[in-house]
Structure formats: C-alpha cells, structure tokens
Design a protein around this motif. Sequence first.
Motif, PDB file in Angstrom:
ATOM      1  N   ALA A   1      10.640 -31.762  -0.099  1.00  0.00           N
ATOM      2  CA  ALA A   1      10.230 -31.824  -1.495  1.00  0.00           C
ATOM      3  C   ALA A   1       8.731 -32.082  -1.503  1.00  0.00           C
ATOM      4  N   VAL A   2       7.991 -31.136  -2.056  1.00  0.00           N
ATOM      5  CA  VAL A   2       6.534 -31.258  -2.141  1.00  0.00           C
ATOM      6  C   VAL A   2       6.186 -31.660  -3.566  1.00  0.00           C
ATOM      7  N   GLU A   3       5.518 -32.785  -3.701  1.00  0.00           N
ATOM      8  CA  GLU A   3       5.092 -33.234  -5.038  1.00  0.00           C
ATOM      9  C   GLU A   3       3.761 -32.589  -5.368  1.00  0.00           C
ATOM     10  N   VAL A   4       3.777 -31.673  -6.313  1.00  0.00           N
ATOM     11  CA  VAL A   4       2.530 -31.010  -6.693  1.00  0.00           C
ATOM     12  C   VAL A   4       1.675 -32.011  -7.471  1.00  0.00           C
ATOM     13  N   PRO A   5       0.443 -32.274  -7.005  1.00  0.00           N
ATOM     14  CA  PRO A   5      -0.385 -33.285  -7.683  1.00  0.00           C
ATOM     15  C   PRO A   5      -0.663 -32.906  -9.136  1.00  0.00           C
ATOM     16  N   GLY A   6      -0.761 -33.895  -9.966  1.00  0.00           N
ATOM     17  CA  GLY A   6      -1.055 -33.647 -11.379  1.00  0.00           C
ATOM     18  C   GLY A   6      -1.451 -34.939 -12.057  1.00  0.00           C
ATOM     19  N   GLU A   7      -1.729 -34.832 -13.331  1.00  0.00           N
ATOM     20  CA  GLU A   7      -2.106 -36.005 -14.127  1.00  0.00           C
ATOM     21  C   GLU A   7      -0.871 -36.568 -14.811  1.00  0.00           C
ATOM     22  N   GLU A   8      -0.752 -37.876 -14.792  1.00  0.00           N
ATOM     23  CA  GLU A   8       0.349 -38.583 -15.474  1.00  0.00           C
ATOM     24  C   GLU A   8       1.708 -37.968 -15.124  1.00  0.00           C
ATOM     25  N   THR A   9       1.980 -37.871 -13.811  1.00  0.00           N
ATOM     26  CA  THR A   9       3.261 -37.296 -13.385  1.00  0.00           C
ATOM     27  C   THR A   9       4.371 -38.341 -13.504  1.00  0.00           C
ATOM     28  N   SER A  10       5.570 -37.851 -13.839  1.00  0.00           N
ATOM     29  CA  SER A  10       6.737 -38.741 -13.925  1.00  0.00           C
ATOM     30  C   SER A  10       7.999 -37.901 -13.801  1.00  0.00           C
ATOM     31  N   ASN A  11       9.104 -38.556 -13.489  1.00  0.00           N
ATOM     32  CA  ASN A  11      10.404 -37.887 -13.430  1.00  0.00           C
ATOM     33  C   ASN A  11      11.299 -38.424 -14.533  1.00  0.00           C
ATOM     34  N   GLU A  12      11.999 -37.514 -15.199  1.00  0.00           N
ATOM     35  CA  GLU A  12      12.991 -37.928 -16.200  1.00  0.00           C
ATOM     36  C   GLU A  12      14.377 -37.599 -15.661  1.00  0.00           C
ATOM     37  N   TRP A  13      15.193 -38.636 -15.453  1.00  0.00           N
ATOM     38  CA  TRP A  13      16.539 -38.423 -14.901  1.00  0.00           C
ATOM     39  C   TRP A  13      17.549 -38.298 -16.027  1.00  0.00           C
ATOM     40  N   CYS A  14      18.396 -37.258 -15.948  1.00  0.00           N
ATOM     41  CA  CYS A  14      19.383 -37.001 -17.003  1.00  0.00           C
ATOM     42  C   CYS A  14      20.797 -37.175 -16.443  1.00  0.00           C
ATOM     43  N   GLU A  15      21.762 -36.483 -17.048  1.00  0.00           N
ATOM     44  CA  GLU A  15      23.174 -36.680 -16.695  1.00  0.00           C
ATOM     45  C   GLU A  15      23.498 -36.075 -15.325  1.00  0.00           C
ATOM     46  N   PRO A  16      24.563 -36.587 -14.657  1.00  0.00           N
ATOM     47  CA  PRO A  16      24.995 -35.992 -13.383  1.00  0.00           C
ATOM     48  C   PRO A  16      25.501 -34.559 -13.593  1.00  0.00           C
ATOM     49  N   VAL A  17      25.462 -33.776 -12.536  1.00  0.00           N
ATOM     50  CA  VAL A  17      26.060 -32.440 -12.569  1.00  0.00           C
ATOM     51  C   VAL A  17      27.577 -32.628 -12.597  1.00  0.00           C
ATOM     52  N   ALA A  18      28.225 -32.085 -13.614  1.00  0.00           N
ATOM     53  CA  ALA A  18      29.670 -32.307 -13.773  1.00  0.00           C
ATOM     54  C   ALA A  18      30.429 -31.771 -12.563  1.00  0.00           C
ATOM     55  N   ASP A  19      31.445 -32.539 -12.137  1.00  0.00           N
ATOM     56  CA  ASP A  19      32.313 -32.116 -11.028  1.00  0.00           C
ATOM     57  C   ASP A  19      32.823 -30.699 -11.249  1.00  0.00           C
ATOM     58  N   GLU A  20      33.239 -30.449 -12.496  1.00  0.00           N
ATOM     59  CA  GLU A  20      33.824 -29.153 -12.858  1.00  0.00           C
ATOM     60  C   GLU A  20      32.822 -28.017 -12.593  1.00  0.00           C
ATOM     61  N   ASP A  21      31.560 -28.210 -13.000  1.00  0.00           N
ATOM     62  CA  ASP A  21      30.537 -27.165 -12.810  1.00  0.00           C
ATOM     63  C   ASP A  21      30.219 -26.991 -11.328  1.00  0.00           C
ATOM     64  N   TYR A  22      30.162 -28.131 -10.611  1.00  0.00           N
ATOM     65  CA  TYR A  22      29.831 -28.060  -9.190  1.00  0.00           C
ATOM     66  C   TYR A  22      30.951 -27.368  -8.421  1.00  0.00           C
ATOM     67  N   ARG A  23      32.179 -27.674  -8.811  1.00  0.00           N
ATOM     68  CA  ARG A  23      33.346 -27.094  -8.145  1.00  0.00           C
ATOM     69  C   ARG A  23      33.370 -25.566  -8.297  1.00  0.00           C
ATOM     70  N   LEU A  24      32.951 -25.093  -9.468  1.00  0.00           N
ATOM     71  CA  LEU A  24      32.917 -23.647  -9.715  1.00  0.00           C
ATOM     72  C   LEU A  24      32.008 -22.944  -8.722  1.00  0.00           C
ATOM     73  N   LEU A  25      30.904 -23.618  -8.319  1.00  0.00           N
ATOM     74  CA  LEU A  25      29.972 -23.023  -7.362  1.00  0.00           C
ATOM     75  C   LEU A  25      30.653 -22.750  -6.033  1.00  0.00           C
ATOM     76  N   ALA A  26      31.561 -23.653  -5.661  1.00  0.00           N
ATOM     77  CA  ALA A  26      32.243 -23.524  -4.371  1.00  0.00           C
ATOM     78  C   ALA A  26      33.425 -22.571  -4.477  1.00  0.00           C
ATOM     79  N   GLY A  27      33.644 -22.035  -5.675  1.00  0.00           N
ATOM     80  CA  GLY A  27      34.746 -21.099  -5.867  1.00  0.00           C
ATOM     81  C   GLY A  27      36.108 -21.785  -5.795  1.00  0.00           C
ATOM     82  N   LEU A  28      36.136 -23.070  -6.153  1.00  0.00           N
ATOM     83  CA  LEU A  28      37.411 -23.809  -6.070  1.00  0.00           C
ATOM     84  C   LEU A  28      38.109 -23.813  -7.405  1.00  0.00           C
TER      85      LEU A  28
END
Length: 252
Positions: free
Chosen positions: A225-252
């Motif tokens: 993970a490369v942090e691209v330098p910038g001014e006033e950088t921050s991370n906003e954390w939101c909701e988890p990836v739903a099990d149901e959506d993640y499971r679809l990726l695996a074709g389950l």
Amino acid sequence: MTIKQTAGREALGDFAPEFAHYNDDILFGENWNNGDISHKTRCIITVVALMSSGVTDSSLKYHLENAKKAGVTRAEIAAVLTHVAFYAGWPKGWAVFRMAKEVWAEDAPAGDAKAAHAAGMVFPIGAPNDGFAQYFIGRSYLAPLSTAQVGIFNVTFEPGCRNNWHIHHAKSGGGQILICVAGQGWYQEWGKDAKALRPGDMVNIPVGVKHWHGAAADSWFSHLAVEVPGEETSNEWCEPVADEDYRLLAGL
Ligand code: MN
C-alpha cells in the motif's frame, strides 16, 4: 445465490411426492433462501442441530461440506464443535470431529499456509495489524517498508480477510496505490464489480472513492500500500463488506 435442491424428488419423488415437495421447494427452496440470517450462519446452525440430535449419518457429512463451502474455516468448525460438545454431549463431539476432520482434511493448518505464503514473497509479513483490526474482517499483518518520503506498507490478509469499505481523503494530492505482490485478492469500488488481483497487478485509488481490498476466500494475499502524499490526508472507515456480497465473489 439461490439454493436449489432436488434430492427430495430424486430419492422420494415417486414414493412420497409431498415430502419431496416440502424438502425441495419449502425447506430448501424457501427457508434456506431466507436472507434474514447469513448463509454461513445457517450452515453452522444446521450442523449444530444435527449434532445435538445425534444425527451423524451422511446428511451431517453433507451439511459439514456445505458449511465448508460457505466459508467456515477449520479453526471455526473446531471451535463450534468443541463448544457444542459441552452442551450436547462429549460422545457427539467425538463422532462429529471424526467426520469434520475428513471434510477439512486438505486444509493445512493456518500456520503452515502462512509460512508458505511468506516463503513465496520477497517482503516481510510483519506484525499482526492490531492498530487497524477494528476496520478488518479476519486477520491481517502489516510490515512498514518505507516511512520516509512516501509511506509504503506491505499488507498481508489471511484467506477471507478484507478491510471495511473506506475512503481516502485529502485536500490536495493523496489517494492510495496498491501493488500486488503475492497470492490472490480482490479490489472493489462502490457500485462497481470487484476486480480480481494477482501478483504484479496495480490499482490506483483516487481520493474520495469508497472501496475495499482484501484476500480471496481461499488464498493468502499481500499488496504493497503506497500512501500518495497530499495535504490534510485522512481515512474514513465505513461499514464492513457484507458476508453475502463477499461470498458471491467466491461463487458460493
Ligand atoms: Mn484503501
């Protein structure tokens, strides 16, 4: 995912058509497809119910295999069966453990798989990513490679591990670049299809785009993970990836 079941009609369609109909259309057709609890949870509950009733025949084997397909890991099933053995009876624990050991036989213990992943990578895995654990599902590891000029971190995800939806903010500049170094993973932007990641793949993540990244369900995964330098950088954390959506990726 929609669950379809034809075992009732195949086994008993002629002999007991009503039972076959209830089995295939109601129990599996409707009840198993009810989304109010996750598919993985439903699989675990079914194993627990059969174990508690002392049903340890081929139907339990089927539901153990089902649970494994739904993403229940070797460590999870061991914990579930140990827990239930206290309440349902020790001999039932022994009986089901013998079966579960066969179903999860080809899964190497997590420590071996982690060591194999580390051995196939030039960068270190680093330490458990405890500082960010609250924003991840599953275990991740963090190895700071560069903390001057541009921050570069090797992030390793165990199978099934992913970070929550999040947004990289900055007043100017900023954003993140991912460089995949080992294993298989996923990257997804909000409202778009997920993209499979392989070693050598690069992802440019602009500021303000909601996204997540993580491992495939059956593979360890590492990206820089490369942090691209910038001014006033921050991370906003939101909701988890739903099990149901993640499971679809695996074709389950
Ligand atoms: Mn990110």
